[in-house]
Design a protein around this motif. Structure first.
Motif, PDB file in Angstrom:
ATOM      1  N   THR A  57       0.770  -1.078   0.039  1.00  0.00           N
ATOM      2  CA  THR A  57       0.265  -0.139   0.056  1.00  0.00           C
ATOM      3  C   THR A  57       0.812   1.302   0.137  1.00  0.00           C
ATOM      4  OG1 THR A  57      -0.161  -0.094   2.345  1.00  0.00           O
ATOM      5  CG2 THR A  57      -1.879  -1.184   1.112  1.00  0.00           C
ATOM      6  N   ARG A  58       2.024   1.330   0.447  1.00  0.00           N
ATOM      7  CA  ARG A  58       2.939   2.439   0.778  1.00  0.00           C
ATOM      8  C   ARG A  58       4.007   2.013   0.282  1.00  0.00           C
ATOM      9  NH1 ARG A  58       1.736   3.870   6.642  1.00  0.00           N
ATOM     10  NH2 ARG A  58       0.462   2.155   6.744  1.00  0.00           N
ATOM     11  N   ALA A 150      -4.091  -0.434  -6.453  1.00  0.00           N
ATOM     12  CA  ALA A 150      -4.351   0.773  -6.442  1.00  0.00           C
ATOM     13  C   ALA A 150      -5.674   0.912  -7.424  1.00  0.00           C
ATOM     14  CB  ALA A 150      -3.684   1.721  -6.835  1.00  0.00           C
ATOM     15  N   ALA A 151      -5.609   0.191  -8.656  1.00  0.00           N
ATOM     16  CA  ALA A 151      -6.553   0.045  -9.633  1.00  0.00           C
ATOM     17  C   ALA A 151      -7.763  -0.817  -9.502  1.00  0.00           C
ATOM     18  CB  ALA A 151      -5.863  -0.027 -10.983  1.00  0.00           C
ATOM     19  N   ALA A 152      -7.691  -1.837  -8.458  1.00  0.00           N
ATOM     20  CA  ALA A 152      -8.633  -2.729  -8.381  1.00  0.00           C
ATOM     21  C   ALA A 152      -9.913  -2.344  -7.813  1.00  0.00           C
ATOM     22  CB  ALA A 152      -8.068  -3.928  -7.367  1.00  0.00           C
ATOM     23  N   ARG A 153     -11.085  -2.913  -8.152  1.00  0.00           N
ATOM     24  CA  ARG A 153     -12.451  -2.365  -7.836  1.00  0.00           C
ATOM     25  C   ARG A 153     -12.673  -3.326  -6.754  1.00  0.00           C
ATOM     26  NH1 ARG A 153     -15.661  -3.009 -13.161  1.00  0.00           N
ATOM     27  NH2 ARG A 153     -13.925  -4.926 -13.144  1.00  0.00           N
ATOM     28  N   ASN A 170      -4.486  -3.228   5.812  1.00  0.00           N
ATOM     29  CA  ASN A 170      -3.717  -2.193   5.118  1.00  0.00           C
ATOM     30  C   ASN A 170      -4.382  -1.669   3.753  1.00  0.00           C
ATOM     31  OD1 ASN A 170      -1.082  -0.907   6.562  1.00  0.00           O
ATOM     32  ND2 ASN A 170      -1.167  -3.242   7.113  1.00  0.00           N
ATOM     33  N   ILE A 171      -4.836  -2.449   2.982  1.00  0.00           N
ATOM     34  CA  ILE A 171      -5.477  -2.031   1.746  1.00  0.00           C
ATOM     35  C   ILE A 171      -6.969  -1.627   1.973  1.00  0.00           C
ATOM     36  CG2 ILE A 171      -6.800  -3.214  -0.331  1.00  0.00           C
ATOM     37  CD1 ILE A 171      -4.764  -5.697  -0.169  1.00  0.00           C
ATOM     38  N   ALA A 172      -7.564  -2.147   3.156  1.00  0.00           N
ATOM     39  CA  ALA A 172      -8.715  -1.542   3.424  1.00  0.00           C
ATOM     40  C   ALA A 172      -8.635   0.023   4.142  1.00  0.00           C
ATOM     41  CB  ALA A 172      -9.526  -2.376   4.409  1.00  0.00           C
ATOM     42  N   GLU A 173      -7.444   0.104   4.905  1.00  0.00           N
ATOM     43  CA  GLU A 173      -7.256   1.454   5.337  1.00  0.00           C
ATOM     44  C   GLU A 173      -6.917   2.404   4.354  1.00  0.00           C
ATOM     45  OE1 GLU A 173      -7.376   2.751   8.534  1.00  0.00           O
ATOM     46  OE2 GLU A 173      -7.612   0.976   9.772  1.00  0.00           O
ATOM     47  N   THR A 174      -5.943   2.058   3.191  1.00  0.00           N
ATOM     48  CA  THR A 174      -5.342   2.974   2.062  1.00  0.00           C
ATOM     49  C   THR A 174      -6.472   3.234   1.315  1.00  0.00           C
ATOM     50  OG1 THR A 174      -3.375   1.743   2.475  1.00  0.00           O
ATOM     51  CG2 THR A 174      -3.732   3.271   0.404  1.00  0.00           C
ATOM     52  N   ARG A 178     -13.552   0.422  -0.594  1.00  0.00           N
ATOM     53  CA  ARG A 178     -13.179  -0.533  -1.329  1.00  0.00           C
ATOM     54  C   ARG A 178     -13.705  -1.586  -1.042  1.00  0.00           C
ATOM     55  NH1 ARG A 178      -7.944  -0.122  -4.822  1.00  0.00           N
ATOM     56  NH2 ARG A 178      -8.875   1.928  -5.199  1.00  0.00           N
ATOM     57  N   PRO A 179     -14.485  -2.616  -1.676  1.00  0.00           N
ATOM     58  CA  PRO A 179     -14.537  -4.128  -0.826  1.00  0.00           C
ATOM     59  C   PRO A 179     -13.399  -4.804  -0.868  1.00  0.00           C
ATOM     60  CG  PRO A 179     -16.309  -3.770  -2.801  1.00  0.00           C
ATOM     61  CD  PRO A 179     -15.120  -2.339  -2.974  1.00  0.00           C
ATOM     62  N   VAL A 180     -13.096  -5.327   0.481  1.00  0.00           N
ATOM     63  CA  VAL A 180     -11.953  -6.089   0.866  1.00  0.00           C
ATOM     64  C   VAL A 180     -12.509  -7.248   1.494  1.00  0.00           C
ATOM     65  CG1 VAL A 180      -9.658  -6.185   1.946  1.00  0.00           C
ATOM     66  CG2 VAL A 180     -10.340  -4.080   0.757  1.00  0.00           C
ATOM     67  N   ARG A 181     -12.191  -8.473   1.106  1.00  0.00           N
ATOM     68  CA  ARG A 181     -12.580  -9.546   2.013  1.00  0.00           C
ATOM     69  C   ARG A 181     -11.339 -10.332   2.465  1.00  0.00           C
ATOM     70  NH1 ARG A 181     -17.078 -10.715  -2.371  1.00  0.00           N
ATOM     71  NH2 ARG A 181     -15.453  -9.658  -3.541  1.00  0.00           N
TER      72      ARG A 181
END
Length: 393
Positions: A57-58, A150-153, A170-174, A178-181
Motif C-alpha cells: 500500500t505504501r 490501486a486500480a482494483a475495484r 492495510n488495503i482497506a485503510e489505504t 473498496r470491497p476487501v474480503r
C-alpha cells in the motif's frame, strides 16, 4: 574447532542475505571483526520479507525502512557479497557453488568456508523469492504490485496468518470504501497468536471495512498461481459459493524452503534444514542454519526472537571450542500484525496484550536509533530512492 584448516582468516559463508542472513552477518562481524565473511544473495540488496501490507500500500515508505543496498550497511563494509544463485554444497571439500548473476559475469564460482550459515529462507507467495534480480527489477515489481491494487475495484485476500491479515487491513485503510474480503479456513485468523491479539486485530479489520469470511477453505491454484496476484473467482472446498474479485492475494502459508542446492540427507521430509537446539546441522561439521529455512520448531523461532544473536554466539563458541547455547522457543507468535500505521504501530506480546508505539517514536526513535543504529550497526540513508540429522554425503 577441528584441525586441518589452512592458516589465515576464518572464512564464514552466509548463504542468503535476507532479514536473518543480514542480521547474522552483521552480528558476527560486530563480535569478531577479523572474520572473513562472504554473503551470497540473489539480489543486490536487502529486500525484507516483513510487513506485506505496508509494502503493497505504501511501497515508498516500506522501501525506506525495509529495503537497502548491502553497501549501505556499515558493518558489512568488511564483507564480500556474491550476487547469484546457490547451486551446490560439497561438504567434504567445504565449498559452496554459486551461479553468479549475469551482471557479475555469469560464471560458476566455488566459495570455500570454515563455517557455513544457511539462511536461504523460503518462498512464500510473490513477496519472498529466490529469483536473481537487481535493484531496478525489484523496484519495478514493487511498483507493479502497488499499481495493480490501486486500480482494483475489489480485493480478496486468502489466508489466516499475519501476512494475510496485514495485507487486508492495510488495503482497506489505504483505499476506504473498496470491497476487501479476508477468507480463512478456521473459526479465527492468526491461529499462532494469542486469542486476545486476534480479538483486537479483528476489531481493527472490521472498523476498516474488511469483510471476514471465516470457515472458507479455498481451492488453491497451481504453485505458479500462488506466486502472483491473481483474479477471481475463488472457489471453496467448504461449500460456500465462489467469490469474485478483481485482485486475489494468496497468502496461505504454502512456504517452500530454498534448499534445492543442499544434499537431501540434510533436509527433513518437507525440505527444511535439520538443526539441533544449537542451530547446528547434524552430521555436517561447521554448518549452521537459521531462519525460516531451519527446522528448529513449528514457529521457526530462530527467524525471530533475536535468533541471530544466538547463532553468532554459537558460531564463535564452535570456533573457540566452547559450549554452545540452546534456542529458546516461545509458545506463541508475538509482535506487530498490521505493521506501521499512520497513527503508529501496535505490538502484541505473547499473552496477547498490546502496546502502541506512537508515529513520532517510530520515525524518530525506533527506526533510526533502535533498528538502523543499534540492531544493524548503522545504515546509510543513501538507499533506494524511488520507493528488511543426516550426513553431508
Amino acid at each position: 574447532m577441528s584441525g586441518g584448516r589452512a592458516p589465515g582468516p576464518v572464512r564464514v559463508v552466509v548463504a542468503g542475505l535476507g532479514d536473518t542472513g543480514v542480521l547474522s552477518a552483521v552480528e558476527l562481524l560486530r563480535r569478531r571483526p577479523a572474520l572473513q565473511v562472504t554473503g551470497v544473495s540473489p539480489t543486490t540488496g536487502l529486500v525484507s520479507g516483513q510487513e506485506l501490507g505496508l509494502r503493497l500500500t505504501r511501497p515508498q515508505e516500506w522501501s525506506r525502512d525495509y529495503r537497502a543496498p548491502y553497501a549501505a550497511f556499515r558493518r558489512l563494509e568488511r564483507a564480500a557479497v556474491v550476487h547469484g544463485r546457490l547451486v551446490g554444497l560439497d561438504a567434504a571439500a567445504r565449498t559452496v557453488s554459486v551461479e553468479q548473476a549475469e551482471q557479475a559475469g555469469g560464471a560458476r564460482r566455488d566459495l570455500g568456508y570454515d563455517v557455513l550459515v544457511v539462511a536461504t529462507g523460503v518462498a512464500n507467495g510473490f513477496w519472498r523469492s529466490d529469483a536473481v534480480r537487481d535493484d531496478v527489477e525489484v523496484a519495478r515489481a514493487l511498483r507493479a504490485d502497488h499499481e495493480r491494487l490501486a486500480a482494483a475495484r475489489s480485493v480478496l485476500v486468502v489466508g489466516g496468518g499475519a501476512a494475510a491479515v496485514s495485507a487486508a487491513g492495510n488495503i482497506a485503510e489505504t483505499w476506504p470504501g473498496r470491497p476487501v474480503r479476508l477468507a480463512f479456513p478456521g473459526e479465527r485468523a492468526l491461529p499462532q497468536h494469542h486469542g486476545r491479539t486476534w480479538a483486537h486485530v479483528r476489531g481493527r479489520l472490521e472498523a476498516a471495512g474488511v469483510r471476514l469470511l471465516a470457515g472458507h477453505r479455498a481451492v488453491l491454484p497451481d504453485p505458479a498461481g500462488l506466486g502472483r496476484l491473481g483474479t477471481g473467482p475463488v472457489r471453496f472446498s467448504t461449500g460456500q459459493p465462489p467469490v469474485e474479485a478483481d485482485v486475489v492475494l494468496w497468502a496461505v502459508g504454502r512456504v517452500r524452503p530454498h534448499t534445492g542446492w543442499l544434499p537431501p540427507a540434510l533436509l527433513d521430509d518437507d525440505g527444511f534444514v535439520r538443526v539441533d537446539p544449537q542451530l547446528r546441522v547434524p552430521g555436517c561439521e561447521g554448518v549452521f542454519a537459521i531462519g525460516d529455512v531451519a527446522a528448529s520448531d513449528p514457529l521457526r523461532s530462530s527467524a525471530r526472537n533475536f535468533g541471530h544473536r544466538l547463532l553468532a554466539g554459537n558460531v564463535l563458541a564452535h570456533l573457540d571450542g566452547r559450549p554452545l547455547a540452546d534456542l529458546r522457543v516461545p509458545g506463541r507468535r508475538w509482535g506487530s500484525v498490521l505493521g506501521p500505521q499512520r497513527d503508529g504501530m501496535r505490538v502484541y506480546g505473547p499473552t496477547g496484550r498490546g502496546a502502541r508505539v506512537p508515529r513520532w517514536a517510530l520515525d524518530r526513535v525506533l527506526q533510526p536509533w533502535v533498528v538502523r543504529r543499534a540492531i544493524y550497526g548503522g545504515v546509510r540513508r543513501d538507499g533506494p530512492a524511488d520507493l528488511s540429522g543426516g550426513s553431508c554425503a
